[in-house]
Design a protein around this motif. Structure first.
Motif, PDB file in Angstrom:
ATOM      1  N   ASP A  30       0.824  -1.209   0.000  1.00  0.00           N
ATOM      2  CA  ASP A  30       0.000   0.000   0.000  1.00  0.00           C
ATOM      3  C   ASP A  30       0.860   1.262   0.000  1.00  0.00           C
ATOM      4  OD1 ASP A  30      -2.339  -1.476  -0.027  1.00  0.00           O
ATOM      5  OD2 ASP A  30      -2.595  -1.413   2.158  1.00  0.00           O
ATOM      6  N   GLU A  33       2.428   1.626  -3.455  1.00  0.00           N
ATOM      7  CA  GLU A  33       1.421   2.080  -4.413  1.00  0.00           C
ATOM      8  C   GLU A  33       1.139   3.568  -4.248  1.00  0.00           C
ATOM      9  OE1 GLU A  33      -3.177   1.180  -5.822  1.00  0.00           O
ATOM     10  OE2 GLU A  33      -2.282  -0.014  -4.219  1.00  0.00           O
ATOM     11  N   ALA A  34       1.019   4.027  -3.005  1.00  0.00           N
ATOM     12  CA  ALA A  34       0.760   5.441  -2.749  1.00  0.00           C
ATOM     13  C   ALA A  34       1.928   6.310  -3.223  1.00  0.00           C
ATOM     14  CB  ALA A  34       0.494   5.665  -1.263  1.00  0.00           C
ATOM     15  N   THR A  35       3.138   5.821  -3.020  1.00  0.00           N
ATOM     16  CA  THR A  35       4.329   6.563  -3.438  1.00  0.00           C
ATOM     17  C   THR A  35       4.396   6.686  -4.950  1.00  0.00           C
ATOM     18  OG1 THR A  35       5.530   5.829  -1.480  1.00  0.00           O
ATOM     19  CG2 THR A  35       6.848   6.610  -3.329  1.00  0.00           C
ATOM     20  N   ASN A  37       1.886   6.510  -7.035  1.00  0.00           N
ATOM     21  CA  ASN A  37       0.686   7.086  -7.619  1.00  0.00           C
ATOM     22  C   ASN A  37       1.060   8.368  -8.362  1.00  0.00           C
ATOM     23  OD1 ASN A  37      -2.004   7.435  -8.238  1.00  0.00           O
ATOM     24  ND2 ASN A  37      -2.473   8.479  -6.318  1.00  0.00           N
ATOM     25  N   GLY A  38       0.653   8.489  -9.591  1.00  0.00           N
ATOM     26  CA  GLY A  38       0.954   9.681 -10.384  1.00  0.00           C
ATOM     27  C   GLY A  38       2.160   9.532 -11.294  1.00  0.00           C
TER      28      GLY A  38
END
Length: 81
Positions: A30, A33-35, A37-38
């Motif tokens: 998680d 994935e957040a890191t 993102n973009g």
């Protein structure tokens, strides 16, 4: 994905493009994935910027007058006495 020491390394290759991601070995899926993102959007924006940049001239002998070489006095050969 490989764990080397205290780092997790993941790589993806497609054609001439390679992407390597390095993160702390204990990172959760998680968090990773957040890191990331973009990232696809960022790559797309960068690609668009390069596509909009005009190519450099193949004629590298053109002079734009921006050098001081023409201002050098003929007897100024540098060096010293």
């Amino acid at each position: 994905m490989d764990v080397v020491g205290d780092r997790a390394l993941a790589s993806v290759e497609k054609g001439d493009v390679s992407i390597l991601v390095e993160a702390p070995a204990g990172i959760s899926a998680d968090e990773l994935e957040a890191t990331l993102n973009g990232v696809p959007e960022s790559i797309e924006q960068t690609t668009e910027r390069f596509a909009e940049t005009p190519p450099m001239s193949d004629d590298t002998t053109e002079s734009d007058g921006s050098t001081d070489a023409e201002d050098v006095i003929d007897d100024d050969l540098g060096g010293g006495a």
